[in-house]
Scaffold this motif. Structure first.
Motif, mmCIF file in Angstrom:
data_model
loop_
_atom_site.group_PDB
_atom_site.id
_atom_site.type_symbol
_atom_site.label_atom_id
_atom_site.label_comp_id
_atom_site.label_asym_id
_atom_site.label_seq_id
_atom_site.Cartn_x
_atom_site.Cartn_y
_atom_site.Cartn_z
ATOM 1 N N PHE A 88 0.676 -1.260 -0.153
ATOM 2 C CA PHE A 88 0.069 0.137 -0.070
ATOM 3 C C PHE A 88 0.761 1.284 0.074
ATOM 4 C CE2 PHE A 88 0.070 1.839 4.410
ATOM 5 C CZ PHE A 88 0.493 0.937 5.056
ATOM 6 N N LEU A 89 2.425 1.133 0.318
ATOM 7 C CA LEU A 89 3.036 2.392 0.368
ATOM 8 C C LEU A 89 3.893 2.741 -0.873
ATOM 9 C CD1 LEU A 89 4.005 2.006 4.120
ATOM 10 C CD2 LEU A 89 2.823 3.804 2.976
ATOM 11 N N HIS A 90 3.809 1.568 -1.735
ATOM 12 C CA HIS A 90 4.570 1.709 -2.792
ATOM 13 C C HIS A 90 4.674 3.002 -3.668
ATOM 14 C CE1 HIS A 90 5.544 -3.086 -2.944
ATOM 15 N NE2 HIS A 90 5.973 -2.410 -1.760
ATOM 16 N N TYR A 91 3.326 3.114 -3.934
ATOM 17 C CA TYR A 91 3.198 4.119 -5.073
ATOM 18 C C TYR A 91 3.706 5.550 -4.460
ATOM 19 C CZ TYR A 91 0.370 7.954 -7.226
ATOM 20 O OH TYR A 91 -0.014 9.099 -7.696
ATOM 21 N N GLN A 92 3.090 5.796 -3.205
ATOM 22 C CA GLN A 92 3.222 7.204 -2.619
ATOM 23 C C GLN A 92 5.125 7.178 -2.514
ATOM 24 O OE1 GLN A 92 1.678 7.324 1.274
ATOM 25 N NE2 GLN A 92 0.266 5.945 0.566
ATOM 26 N N ILE A 93 5.542 6.269 -1.982
ATOM 27 C CA ILE A 93 7.052 6.207 -1.712
ATOM 28 C C ILE A 93 7.991 6.551 -3.025
ATOM 29 C CG2 ILE A 93 9.086 5.166 -0.566
ATOM 30 C CD1 ILE A 93 7.104 3.819 1.183
ATOM 31 N N ALA A 94 7.655 5.741 -4.012
ATOM 32 C CA ALA A 94 8.439 5.408 -5.281
ATOM 33 C C ALA A 94 7.986 7.030 -5.794
ATOM 34 C CB ALA A 94 7.869 4.610 -6.225
ATOM 35 N N LYS A 95 6.780 7.468 -5.862
ATOM 36 C CA LYS A 95 6.758 8.918 -6.448
ATOM 37 C C LYS A 95 7.434 9.952 -6.016
ATOM 38 C CE LYS A 95 2.622 11.997 -7.618
ATOM 39 N NZ LYS A 95 1.283 12.221 -7.695
ATOM 40 N N GLU A 96 7.455 9.879 -4.520
ATOM 41 C CA GLU A 96 8.293 10.750 -3.647
ATOM 42 C C GLU A 96 9.692 10.786 -3.988
ATOM 43 O OE1 GLU A 96 6.347 12.489 -1.666
ATOM 44 O OE2 GLU A 96 7.928 13.990 -0.979
ATOM 45 N N PHE A 97 10.338 9.795 -4.432
ATOM 46 C CA PHE A 97 11.687 9.829 -4.635
ATOM 47 C C PHE A 97 11.973 10.121 -5.940
ATOM 48 C CE2 PHE A 97 11.940 7.516 -0.382
ATOM 49 C CZ PHE A 97 13.069 8.188 0.121
ATOM 50 N N LEU A 98 11.084 9.748 -7.057
ATOM 51 C CA LEU A 98 11.246 9.953 -8.376
ATOM 52 C C LEU A 98 11.220 11.635 -8.402
ATOM 53 C CD1 LEU A 98 8.829 7.486 -10.145
ATOM 54 C CD2 LEU A 98 11.323 7.421 -9.970
ATOM 55 N N LEU A 99 10.133 12.125 -7.922
ATOM 56 C CA LEU A 99 10.023 13.659 -7.958
ATOM 57 C C LEU A 99 11.253 14.249 -7.272
ATOM 58 C CD1 LEU A 99 6.162 14.045 -7.398
ATOM 59 C CD2 LEU A 99 7.276 14.210 -9.378
ATOM 60 N N HIS A 100 11.972 13.670 -6.668
ATOM 61 C CA HIS A 100 13.304 14.344 -6.200
ATOM 62 C C HIS A 100 14.510 14.036 -6.915
ATOM 63 C CE1 HIS A 100 10.698 15.234 -2.696
ATOM 64 N NE2 HIS A 100 11.688 16.531 -2.298
ATOM 65 N N ASP A 101 14.111 13.284 -7.985
ATOM 66 C CA ASP A 101 15.385 12.793 -9.110
ATOM 67 C C ASP A 101 16.090 11.545 -8.490
ATOM 68 O OD1 ASP A 101 14.499 14.120 -11.400
ATOM 69 O OD2 ASP A 101 15.069 16.002 -10.284
ATOM 70 N N ILE A 102 15.626 10.583 -7.749
ATOM 71 C CA ILE A 102 16.169 9.753 -6.994
ATOM 72 C C ILE A 102 15.759 8.488 -7.606
ATOM 73 C CG2 ILE A 102 16.710 8.388 -5.091
ATOM 74 C CD1 ILE A 102 16.631 10.835 -3.432
ATOM 75 N N ASN A 103 16.603 7.508 -8.165
ATOM 76 C CA ASN A 103 16.415 6.296 -8.929
ATOM 77 C C ASN A 103 15.864 5.301 -7.832
ATOM 78 O OD1 ASN A 103 17.930 6.856 -11.586
ATOM 79 N ND2 ASN A 103 19.753 6.903 -10.131
ATOM 80 N N VAL A 104 15.123 4.564 -8.453
ATOM 81 C CA VAL A 104 14.153 3.631 -7.653
ATOM 82 C C VAL A 104 14.304 2.059 -7.938
ATOM 83 C CG1 VAL A 104 11.733 3.181 -6.779
ATOM 84 C CG2 VAL A 104 12.598 5.190 -7.164
ATOM 85 N N VAL A 105 14.380 1.371 -6.625
ATOM 86 C CA VAL A 105 13.956 0.027 -6.899
ATOM 87 C C VAL A 105 12.847 -0.624 -5.956
ATOM 88 C CG1 VAL A 105 15.251 -2.465 -6.322
ATOM 89 C CG2 VAL A 105 16.846 -0.696 -7.091
ATOM 90 N N CYS A 106 12.014 -1.083 -6.478
ATOM 91 C CA CYS A 106 10.867 -1.194 -5.871
ATOM 92 C C CYS A 106 10.314 -2.675 -5.738
ATOM 93 C CB CYS A 106 9.639 -0.359 -6.385
ATOM 94 S SG CYS A 106 8.073 -0.253 -5.265
ATOM 95 N N GLU A 107 9.964 -3.035 -4.667
ATOM 96 C CA GLU A 107 9.191 -4.538 -4.618
ATOM 97 C C GLU A 107 8.132 -4.439 -5.371
ATOM 98 O OE1 GLU A 107 9.622 -7.222 -3.998
ATOM 99 O OE2 GLU A 107 11.522 -7.316 -3.071
ATOM 100 N N LYS A 108 7.582 -5.745 -5.797
ATOM 101 C CA LYS A 108 6.624 -6.092 -6.542
ATOM 102 C C LYS A 108 5.345 -6.279 -5.494
ATOM 103 C CE LYS A 108 5.448 -9.637 -5.354
ATOM 104 N NZ LYS A 108 5.189 -10.138 -4.063
ATOM 105 N N PRO A 109 3.855 -6.123 -5.751
ATOM 106 C CA PRO A 109 3.596 -5.517 -7.012
ATOM 107 C C PRO A 109 3.900 -4.039 -6.948
ATOM 108 C CG PRO A 109 1.590 -6.210 -5.588
ATOM 109 C CD PRO A 109 3.042 -6.640 -4.879
#
Ligand SMILES: NC(=O)c1ccc[n+]([C@@H]2O[C@H](COP(=O)([O-])OP(=O)(O)OC[C@H]3O[C@@H](n4cnc5c(N)ncnc54)[C@H](O)[C@@H]3O)[C@@H](O)[C@H]2O)c1
Length: 382
Positions: A88-109
């Motif tokens: 439930f947290l993947h979307y918001q966390i990933a978006k936050e880091f992307l918007l700060h120009d940080i590459n992301v490795v995220c668990e599925k789904p």
């Protein structure tokens, strides 16, 4: 020339499952150092985790938003973040880091909805950021050998696929009197944390991703059944998937299949041969040519090293490799990709051999289509 990266982690405290595997896997090649983290929803446990990994207190965060903000302002900021929290947290966390120009490795789904998934893909593309999804099983050496064998025509034209991913850790859900100790966090059974699916989202998506990884096939339509046994979400599912090639796959995933622990097995049948791989015996790939006996190809052996992928093996033949090394192989390519981008070097197909945000988008779509089909009781087109 940059030789080592800095990374941070969200989730993965000392009591969690997969964060620890990520950290150990990254350490295999010592080309990325853990320097920051927001490891837990529990502040004390987060601090203990940071201490155990010598993360500076000034870079130990209570909140992932603060982490993204503060890290992005540092000269020695993290090069990527690994997201190891519940779904439930993947979307918001990933978006936050992307918007700060940080590459992301995220668990599925990747996230809950298809709209969210497409949005993350768009942001990553616009900002030219690396966004990897840890579809673990694509990291095993013998899976990569199987993929290369299929590409080189060793099984001929694919005619049929059978894949199953079956576990039994939620069998107690069938009968409250029959309690079996669970081995994973039970948030998976709760739609608030897990999303619209439990079993398909947790493990069925790995099985489908593996078919795509090995064959390159795209789904055309599917028909699925789900069994909830009175629980909020599915615990068992059977489906037929039809691919763009016309080939059909039977997929079964279950968390109530007694006696099965992490039983991911894939069989790909062609007109010249067949391959079979079983995650619980990951160093062995069974290959049956149409005109010969079944061969057991062993990771690290000369026969598997005939293939380029066979040379990715890290330990001598007979010394088992496993889950952590599969993750290490994924991170090897992710880290190489980020390093090469930083150093202005050209990327190869081999460097990019990891599942990315687009595969994550496909995974979210697959979960939604399967649940939709089960609800309607019909084929669902893609
Ligand atoms: N790729 C694989 O093979 C694989 C295997 C297991 C789990 N997973 C995925 O990994 C994810 C985590 O699964 P798990 O089994 O490790 O779960 P877990 O419950 O063991 O760990 C979750 C972690 O997230 C932390 N967390 C929760 N809320 C947080 C917040 N607001 N800020 C920071 N941290 C927070 C928890 O404190 C804990 O450390 C899930 O998405 C799951 O689907 C993937």
């Amino acid at each position: 020339m940059v030789k080592q990266l800095r990374y941070g982690m969200v989730g993965g405290d000392l009591k969690a499952f997969i964060g620890e595997v990520h950290r150990k896997a990254i350490n295999f090649d010592t080309r990325a150092k853990l320097v920051a983290g927001c490891f837990s929803a529990d502040e004390k446990l987060g601090v203990e985790t940071a201490e155990a990994y010598n993360v500076d207190p000034s870079r130990t965060y209570k909140d992932y938003k603060e982490m993204a903000e503060k890290e992005s302002q540092r000269e020695d900021k993290i090069d990527f973040v690994s997201i190891c929290t519940p779904n439930f947290l993947h979307y918001q966390i990933a978006k936050e880091f992307l918007l700060h120009d940080i590459n992301v490795v995220c668990e599925k789904p990747l996230c809950f909805t298809q709209e969210e998934a497409v949005e993350l893909e768009k942001i990553a593309k616009e900002r030219n950021l690396v966004f990897a999804i840890t579809y673990t099983y694509t990291g095993y050496t013998m899976v990569k050998v199987a993929k290369e064998m299929i590409e080189k025509g060793k099984i001929g034209k694919i005619v049929s696929i059978n894949v199953e991913y079956v576990q039994d850790w939620l069998v107690s859900s069938l009968d409250p009197k029959n309690q079996k100790a669970t081995t994973l966090s039970v948030w998976r059974s709760d739609p608030k944390y897990s999303g619209i699916s439990n079993c398909i989202g947790d493990i069925g998506t790995h099985a489908e991703n593996l078919v795509h990884y090995l064959t390159g096939f795209e789904i055309k339509r599917l028909i699925a059944t789900t069994d909830t046994y009175g629980m909020a979400l599915d615990l068992n599912s059977n489906m037929i998937i039809e691919y763009d090639s016309g080939v059909r796959a039977a997929l079964w995933c279950s968390q109530v299949a007694l006696g099965h622990y992490n039983g991911l097995v894939i069989r790909v049948f062609g007109d010249k041969g067949a391959i079979e791989w079983n995650q619980e015996y990951p160093d062995y790939l069974h290959y049956t040519p149409v005109d010969g006996a079944t061969q057991v190809m062993i990771r690290g052996s000369a026969v598997s090293k005939q293939y380029d992928a066979g040379n990715l093996s890290r330990l001598p033949v007979g010394h088992p490799e496993g889950l952590t090394i599969a993750f290490a192989n994924i991170y090897r390519n992710v880290i190489t990709t980020i390093l090469k981008k930083k150093n202005g070097e050209a990327l190869t197909k081999a460097d990019l051999d990891f599942q990315n945000v687009s595969n994550g988008v496909d995974g979210v779509k697959f979960i939604h289509k399967a649940v939709e089909s089960a609800k309607k009781g019909t084929w669902v087109e893609y």
